[in-house]
Enzyme design. Structure first.
Site, short mmCIF file in Angstrom:
data_model
loop_
_atom_site.label_atom_id
_atom_site.label_comp_id
_atom_site.label_asym_id
_atom_site.label_seq_id
_atom_site.Cartn_x
_atom_site.Cartn_y
_atom_site.Cartn_z
N CYS A 100 0.71 -1.13 0.27
CA CYS A 100 -0.19 -0.21 -0.18
C CYS A 100 0.79 1.14 0.18
O CYS A 100 1.80 1.74 0.65
CB CYS A 100 -0.99 -0.11 1.60
SG CYS A 100 -1.98 1.62 1.48
N HIS A 108 8.11 10.81 -4.00
CA HIS A 108 8.48 9.38 -3.62
C HIS A 108 7.49 8.39 -3.97
O HIS A 108 7.58 7.74 -4.66
CB HIS A 108 8.78 9.60 -1.76
CG HIS A 108 8.96 8.17 -1.54
ND1 HIS A 108 10.88 7.19 -1.61
CD2 HIS A 108 8.75 7.33 -0.93
CE1 HIS A 108 10.23 6.29 -1.14
NE2 HIS A 108 9.22 5.84 -0.49
#
Length: 173
Positions: A100, A108
């Site tokens: 997740c 990022h």
């Protein structure tokens, strides 16, 4: 035959396992965002068990984060040189990677998602066994919760259905 709730709100059937399938299914889970990923992992393992896969044939592996999923999946595929659907109990029949990644304020998110998606695509292109992309890439925590057993079902369960379907295809060719 049992069913699960799909994220689009409809029920999907859990497929029957091809009789040639005797090997292992790997469920590889990123520990980052554990509240989400462990719910996805548990749902995936539950669907595999409901489909009739023995508990000892469901190999659960934890990795630190989503980027590491690709390496662990490659190891699971490498561990078995037996062809999926060969009836070999050591064969890797399928791999489900679960993670997740929640969007933040920096790039990022994009890097992690790209690495994981491309890595799984590269492993799938080899054709050794299917690697199912069970990684949530969401904008916020609520979207993740909705897809990890909330109002939109559980993507981990859906990934397990895909793994069974792909294992059946490998066993039939």
């Amino acid at each position: 035959m049992s069913t699960i709730l799909n994220t689009n709100g409809s029920a999907i059937h859990i497929p029957e396992i091809n009789e040639k399938i005797a090997g292992n299914f790997y469920v590889i889970t990123a520990d980052w965002n554990q509240a989400i990923t462990h719910s996805l992992r548990d749902a995936a393992a539950g669907v595999l068990r409901r489909a009739g896969i023995a508990k000892d044939k469901i190999i659960q592996v934890s990795v630190p984060g989503t980027v590491e999923l690709v390496n662990a999946a490659a190891l699971a595929l490498k561990k078995s040189s037996a062809r999926p659907g060969s009836g070999n109990p050591d064969a890797t029949e399928g791999v489900i990677v679960i993670g997740c990644v929640i969007r933040g304020d920096t790039p990022h998110f994009d890097y992690v998602c790209q690495i994981a998606a491309q890595g799984v695509a590269d492993l799938n292109a080899k054709g050794d066994a299917a690697v199912i992309f069970g990684v949530l890439t969401v904008d916020n925590q609520q979207q993740a919760l909705d897809r990890a057993g909330g109002c939109l079902g559980n993507k981990g369960a859906e990934a397990a259905v895909a793994a069974i379907e792909m294992a059946n295809i490998h066993a039939s060719v």
